[in-house]
Motif scaffolding. Structure first.
Motif, mmCIF file in Angstrom:
data_model
loop_
_atom_site.group_PDB
_atom_site.id
_atom_site.type_symbol
_atom_site.label_atom_id
_atom_site.label_comp_id
_atom_site.label_asym_id
_atom_site.label_seq_id
_atom_site.Cartn_x
_atom_site.Cartn_y
_atom_site.Cartn_z
ATOM 1 N N GLN A 132 0.261 15.969 5.301
ATOM 2 C CA GLN A 132 1.349 16.197 6.262
ATOM 3 C C GLN A 132 2.626 16.667 5.554
ATOM 4 N N ALA B 13 -2.943 0.265 13.138
ATOM 5 C CA ALA B 13 -2.593 1.688 13.167
ATOM 6 C C ALA B 13 -3.704 2.503 13.812
ATOM 7 N N LYS C 240 2.056 4.669 1.062
ATOM 8 C CA LYS C 240 1.801 5.535 2.217
ATOM 9 C C LYS C 240 1.515 6.949 1.748
ATOM 10 N N ASN D 168 4.049 10.582 17.898
ATOM 11 C CA ASN D 168 4.372 10.102 16.543
ATOM 12 C C ASN D 168 3.975 8.650 16.368
ATOM 13 N N GLY D 169 3.406 8.375 15.201
ATOM 14 C CA GLY D 169 3.041 6.989 14.912
ATOM 15 C C GLY D 169 1.789 6.530 15.613
ATOM 16 N N ALA D 170 1.026 7.487 16.185
ATOM 17 C CA ALA D 170 -0.168 7.103 16.934
ATOM 18 C C ALA D 170 -1.294 6.646 16.010
ATOM 19 N N GLY D 171 -1.218 7.028 14.743
ATOM 20 C CA GLY D 171 -2.257 6.616 13.806
ATOM 21 C C GLY D 171 -3.141 7.755 13.349
ATOM 22 N N LYS D 172 -2.700 8.992 13.585
ATOM 23 C CA LYS D 172 -3.531 10.148 13.247
ATOM 24 C C LYS D 172 -3.716 10.288 11.729
ATOM 25 N N THR D 173 -2.586 10.264 11.034
ATOM 26 C CA THR D 173 -2.676 10.406 9.585
ATOM 27 C C THR D 173 -3.469 9.249 8.981
ATOM 28 N N THR D 174 -3.255 8.071 9.536
ATOM 29 C CA THR D 174 -3.992 6.913 9.031
ATOM 30 C C THR D 174 -5.491 7.129 9.209
ATOM 31 N N TYR E 160 -7.594 5.045 2.307
ATOM 32 C CA TYR E 160 -7.503 3.638 2.700
ATOM 33 C C TYR E 160 -8.914 3.135 2.964
ATOM 34 N N GLU F 99 -1.312 18.438 10.319
ATOM 35 C CA GLU F 99 -0.147 19.182 10.803
ATOM 36 C C GLU F 99 0.123 20.441 9.987
ATOM 37 N N PHE G 253 -2.533 -2.860 9.256
ATOM 38 C CA PHE G 253 -1.581 -3.178 8.180
ATOM 39 C C PHE G 253 -0.805 -4.402 8.624
ATOM 40 N N HIS H 63 0.924 18.952 16.268
ATOM 41 C CA HIS H 63 1.833 18.681 17.372
ATOM 42 C C HIS H 63 2.099 19.935 18.205
ATOM 43 N N VAL I 257 0.858 -1.181 0.000
ATOM 44 C CA VAL I 257 0.000 0.000 0.000
ATOM 45 C C VAL I 257 0.893 1.229 0.000
HETATM 46 N N1 ATP Z 1 0.458 2.130 4.258
HETATM 47 C C1 ATP Z 1 0.934 1.658 5.415
HETATM 48 N N2 ATP Z 1 1.432 0.406 5.462
HETATM 49 C C2 ATP Z 1 1.909 -0.095 6.626
HETATM 50 N N3 ATP Z 1 1.937 0.572 7.765
HETATM 51 C C3 ATP Z 1 1.456 1.833 7.789
HETATM 52 C C4 ATP Z 1 0.939 2.435 6.613
HETATM 53 N N4 ATP Z 1 0.528 3.693 6.912
HETATM 54 C C5 ATP Z 1 0.794 3.848 8.233
HETATM 55 N N5 ATP Z 1 1.350 2.736 8.758
HETATM 56 C C6 ATP Z 1 1.758 2.550 10.148
HETATM 57 O O1 ATP Z 1 0.705 2.964 10.994
HETATM 58 C C7 ATP Z 1 1.211 3.605 12.152
HETATM 59 C C8 ATP Z 1 0.577 4.953 12.297
HETATM 60 O O2 ATP Z 1 1.093 5.831 11.310
HETATM 61 P P1 ATP Z 1 0.535 7.309 11.080
HETATM 62 O O3 ATP Z 1 1.245 7.892 9.938
HETATM 63 O O4 ATP Z 1 -0.939 7.259 10.992
HETATM 64 O O5 ATP Z 1 0.963 8.044 12.421
HETATM 65 P P2 ATP Z 1 0.783 9.572 12.832
HETATM 66 O O6 ATP Z 1 -0.003 9.567 14.075
HETATM 67 O O7 ATP Z 1 0.261 10.362 11.707
HETATM 68 O O8 ATP Z 1 2.270 9.988 13.159
HETATM 69 P P3 ATP Z 1 3.031 11.362 12.879
HETATM 70 O O9 ATP Z 1 2.713 12.256 13.993
HETATM 71 O O10 ATP Z 1 4.465 10.948 12.892
HETATM 72 O O11 ATP Z 1 2.575 11.862 11.581
HETATM 73 C C9 ATP Z 1 2.720 3.643 12.004
HETATM 74 O O12 ATP Z 1 3.245 2.591 12.759
HETATM 75 C C10 ATP Z 1 2.939 3.427 10.534
HETATM 76 O O13 ATP Z 1 4.155 2.768 10.311
#
Ligand code: ATP
Ligand code: MG
Lengths: 377, 293, 279
Positions: free
Chosen positions: C111, C20, B292, C40-46, C55, C201, C15, C234, B290
């Motif tokens: 972002q 996420a 990103k 970071n990496g909490a899953g917000k963007t996802t 997605y 962000e 994933f 942030h 997928v």
């Molecule tokens: N397409 C993808 N395939 C696999 N893993 C993914 C994918 N997109 C996001 N992830 C994983 O999901 C988790 C959340 O990622 P995400 O980008 O949503 O975090 P975030 O809260 O936006 O962080 P940041 O503040 O750094 O932007 C991470 O562990 C990331 O590696």
């Protein structure tokens, strides 16, 4: 003021061009080579521009041009081969009765219909290719860049296999190909001689593509090229717009294919192999990916150089009694491939980059060189 | 068709498939690491054919084979250095065009050097010896090809899974940028990849042309594309997948020719590609990716 | 109580082994500014990507402005966590492409800025209006929709004036300084005519002064375009300053929800941000 000047310049150039072509038409006997390369150049300009619409403006790396050209070429050829030549062309397997019947109808129709029929044939070839592109697009346009390239290339090979297969002998004449194809028709009851026809047809097509590129849809194409994800997030339906670009590009490739059939007078499936697509790609790359005027310029330059100016590379060359090494059959194409690699690796923008020709820039450049010369003196 | 004829064709198909498999591995490895369809791979295979012709003219066959393989491998590495490496940070389309450019160059160069007239491929007496198995007859190369393919794939799998270089290759194909940050020597990995790919193409070329008996400058184009399809079919980046794909395409193609649809045998490959990409774009054994955002 | 413009129910995005986003349930009130924060990496963007259709959620439902815009309830999972009224399998899936969701009135920024780099500032904005174009390709090519085009151009100019970017109208978007690119991305999103604006962000890489200006800017456009805003950020000052409601995410899970004050004093949030291991 400036806009007026530019329109004036453009009109003048086009008028001169038309005058030149009329002159050429009157003296075509003495200028056989020039006529031939210019006509071929203008046909390839159209294919290159339509390939550029896909590759340069929509960011879809497609390698199916030769396939769509062959659809146009075969459709046009089958439709315009005169009824009296049919038996000669299809001497091996006979002709499909449907085709013969159609031709009888055309042959019996009024003179006006007959005079526009070749253009109808070009249009039909284009429409057929567009229809096929629309259907196939459903499948292949979902693919990412390089998969799309190989799928369209494959498509073009499938088309070629169909045209040369013995199963369709009575329509496409299988591996024998088609010949006795009439040349370009006259236009406007002979006011426009046949020599000018390809230029006029291509002119209309290129203007259409230019208008499209500068329309709101053209902007959407560019957005897709720049960033698919952002384009989609801005409300642009990716599939719909990719499909539009693919269909339009295929339509014009097929029209160019039809013109090529009229130009070559005989075609076979082998003509439209992968090498032809590569040749067109070479033109697009040299002209600049994302520049219509670049493609046109490059189409003429490449065709003229390849078919005419650089012919001598293929002939043995003697200085006095000494034969210059390297000069023999095939050397020209080696030079061309090296040229392509130089453009790809070093002059990545090609002739025009992604900008279009403009009088302002040309005159600006002219002034600058003049000024710097003046400064040096 | 009688059972014997069918089996006979299958045998031919398996042999052809073995050669395809060896070429397909080159595509799959390079694609896995650089995300590039190496359009020149088929032409490397074709050039290997010419190398063999010339090497055999002046050397005994074992030396000739070694020379051919070495030159082919060096050529593969050289092409990457010269035509792909400078474009590593350029858009995807540029490097693909460069690959097409190399293919165009190799074809035109070999037309110039060797002319477009087909050249007879020399016969290696050992390879051409005919064996009789029951009702079936087969030359030694027909039997050797699939066996050699399987052995080579086995060795390659060990190399990829057990050695340090193999680990670097796998890491790079998983995530190019991260691998670079982790201190993996990317240039070396890419060179090794091209070396392996070209070496296998060289071996495939000897097996393939011994059966076809002639080489032209365009002999590499279609087999090349078909082998890429084989790689996609098996799941690009996946070595056993490429092998399965190679055998499958080789066998089906041979059967289609036997049934009298020879004009469609090439078209079939591409139809297979399009169908595969629609039904399961990741191929038989590929993993999903997928993008990103 | 104002109406709820966007609602997610049990949204989960997995994933492979990584979950996420884990059972996300949010409600965005109309006309308010809601924030989504977390390490970071909490899953917000996802979460944003699922909402905007980028997605397809592995589980859950997203409702926007009365439309179910995304839904995926695989049968077995559904039994465990959701007692819906759906009966047949087909009814459990609603998939919309991002462009359709955008046309329904939801726009976003990214972002890492995703402008159309080679195109001008003006073109960037115009493209965002293309989604609502009425003329077909042929009409547009032959310029038979002059009025519509004129309207689009005027709108785009007006928008650029209102965000103070008009003097850069014909420059390449990639030639703008970073802060302006962020602003242009917001302007481009506004050009799609959204009800809900998602900002990922927006203050990333800005200094405190710029951030302050941005806070004002967001509140300003919220009023002029009568928007609802949902933002990831942030910069806590910005978030606490302008948000009416805050969701806190950690490892995909919602760990807190409330007003700025409530969230700031929540022990779970403090723990997530300071990285204290759970006892
Ligand atoms: N397409 C993808 N395939 C696999 N893993 C993914 C994918 N997109 C996001 N992830 C994983 O999901 C988790 C959340 O990622 P995400 O980008 O949503 O975090 P975030 O809260 O936006 O962080 P940041 O503040 O750094 O932007 C991470 O562990 C990331 O590696
Ligand atoms: Mg994020």
């Amino acid at each position: 003021m400036r806009i007026k000047r530019n329109t004036l310049l453009t009109t003048t150039v086009f008028a001169l061009l038309v005058v030149f072509l009329y002159w050429l038409s009157a003296n075509r006997m003495q200028n056989g080579m020039l006529v031939s390369v210019l006509q071929k150049g203008v046909i390839f300009a159209l294919v290159a521009v339509s390939m550029n619409l896909l590759n340069g403006f929509t960011g879809l790396f497609s390698l199916g041009q030769a396939g769509f050209m062959s659809i146009g070429a075969y459709t046009t050829a089958i439709l315009i081969i005169p009824v009296k030549s049919l038996d000669g062309v299809y001497y091996m397997n006979g002709v499909h009765p449907g085709i013969r019947a159609l031709k009888m109808v055309v042959a019996d129709s009024p003179a006006f219909v007959q005079s526009i029929f070749p253009f109808v044939a070009l249009l039909l070839g284009g429409l057929l290719a567009a229809g096929i592109a629309a259907i196939v697009g459903v499948a292949v346009l979902r693919l990412k860049s390089d998969y799309l390239a190989i799928a369209t290339l494959g498509l073009s090979e499938i088309v070629r296999a169909i045209f040369s297969s013995p199963q369709f002998d009575q329509i496409t004449n299988g591996s024998y190909g088609l010949n006795k194809i009439p040349t370009f028709p006259e236009m406007a009851w002979g006011l426009i001689p046949s020599l000018l026809t390809p230029f006029i047809v291509v002119g209309f097509c290129v203007v259409f593509i230019l208008l499209l590129i500068n329309s709101s849809y053209g902007r959407a194409f560019k957005a897709i090229r720049e960033d698919e994800i952002a384009a989609e997030a801005m409300g642009i339906n990716l599939y719909k717009h990719k499909s539009m670009s693919f269909v339009v590009s295929s339509f014009f490739s097929a029209v160019a294919g039809g013109l090529l059939a009229m130009y070559m007078r005989s075609i076979e499936a082998k003509t439209f192999s992968i090498t032809m697509t590569y040749d067109i790609l070479l033109i697009v790359v040299i002209g600049g990916i994302g520049s219509v005027t670049g493609s046109i310029l490059s189409a003429f330059l490449v065709t003229i150089a390849k078919e005419w100016w650089l012919r001598f590379f293929d002939q043995p060359l003697f200085f006095g009694g000494w034969q210059v090494p390297l000069f023999r059959t095939g050397f020209r194409m080696v030079i061309f491939s090296i040229l392509l690699m130089v453009v790809v690796l070093i002059y990545r923008k090609g002739l025009m980059g992604s900008t279009e020709f403009s009088w302002d820039r040309l005159i600006g450049r002219f002034r600058r060189t003049k000024n710097s010369e003046g400064g040096a003196a | 068709m009688s059972m014997t004829t069918i089996l006979q064709h299958c045998l031919t198909g398996i042999s052809l498939g073995g050669a395809y498999a060896l070429i397909a591995i080159g595509y799959t490895l390079v694609y896995g690491i650089l995300r590039l369809i190496n359009f020149a791979h088929g032409d490397i295979f074709m050039m290997a054919g010419y190398f063999m012709i010339f090497a055999l003219a002046s050397f005994p066959w074992p030396v000739a084979i070694i020379i051919t393989l070495v030159v082919t491998t060096v050529m593969g590495i050289g092409i990457e250095r010269f035509a792909y490496k400078p474009l590593r940070n350029a858009p995807r389309m540029s490097i693909m065009i460069s690959a097409i450019g190399v293919s165009y160059l190799l074809q035109n160069l070999s037309t110039y050097l060797f002319t477009a007239i087909p050249r007879g491929y020399p016969e290696l007496p050992y390879l051409k010896k005919i064996y009789q198995i029951g009702e079936l007859s087969a030359s030694f190369v027909t039997i050797l090809t699939p066996i050699l393919t399987i052995v080579l794939v086995f060795v390659l799998m060990i190399l990829v899974n057990k050695t340090k270089t193999g680990m670097a290759m796998r890491a790079t194909s998983k995530d190019f940028e991260t691998a670079k940050l982790m201190g993996i020597n990317i240039n070396r990995v890419v060179s090794v990849t091209f070396a392996i790919g070209s070496l296998l193409a060289g071996i495939g070329s000897i097996l393939y042309f011994t059966d076809r008996m002639s080489v032209t400058p365009f002999s590499g184009t279609l087999p090349g594309l078909k082998c890429f399809v084989a790689a996609v079919f098996g799941g690009i980046g996946n070595i056993p997948g490429a092998v399965v794909g190679g055998f499958f395409i080789g066998i089906v193609e041979t059967l289609l020719v036997a049934l009298g649809y020879s004009t469609f045998s090439d078209a079939f490959t591409f139809l297979l590609l399009i169908i595969m990409l629609l039904v399961k774009p990741t191929g038989l054994f590929g993993e999903k990716n997928v993008e990103k955002v | 109580m104002s109406t709820i413009l966007l609602k997610t129910e049990h949204v989960t995005m997995q994933f492979g082994g990584v979950v996420a986003v884990d059972d996300l349930n949010i409600e965005i009130p109309e006309g308010k500014i809601t924030a989504l924060i977390g390490p970071n990496g909490a899953g917000k963007t996802t979460a944003f990507n699922v909402i905007t259709g980028g997605y397809q959620a592995t589980n859950g439902r997203v409702t926007f402005d009365g439309h179910v815009i995304g839904e995926n309830y695989p049968r077995s999972k559904m039994k465990k966590i959701y007692n819906g009224t759906y009966k047949t399998l087909n009814e459990h899936q609603v998939i919309n492409t991002p462009d359709k969701i955008t046309r329904l009135g939801m726009a976003r920024t990214f972002q890492n800025i995703r402008l159309f780099k080679d195109l001008t500032v003006f073109e960037n904005v115009l493209i965002a209006m293309h989604g609502h174009i009425k003329a077909g390709m042929l009409r547009s090519t032959f310029k038979l929709n002059k009025e519509e085009e004129l309207m689009m151009n005027q709108e785009a100019d007006k928008l650029l004036h209102s965000v103070n970017l008009h003097m850069h109208r014909d420059e390449k978007s990639s030639s703008l300084p970073y802060g302006m690119q962020r602003k242009l991305e917001i302007a481009r999103a506004l050009a799609t005519g959204p009800k809900l604006l998602l900002l990922d962000e927006p203050a990333a890489g800005m200094n405190p002064k710029e951030t302050e200006e941005l806070a004002l800017f967001i509140q300003e456009i919220k009023e002029t375009f009568s928007l609802t805003v949902f933002l990831i950020e942030h910069h806590m000052d910005l978030v606490m300053d302008i948000s009416d409601k805050i969701y806190v995410l950690d490892y995909g899970k919602t760990i807190a929800l409330g007003t700025a004050n409530e969230v700031q004093n929540d022990p779970a949030v403090i723990r997530a941000y300071l990285g204290v291991e759970e006892a």
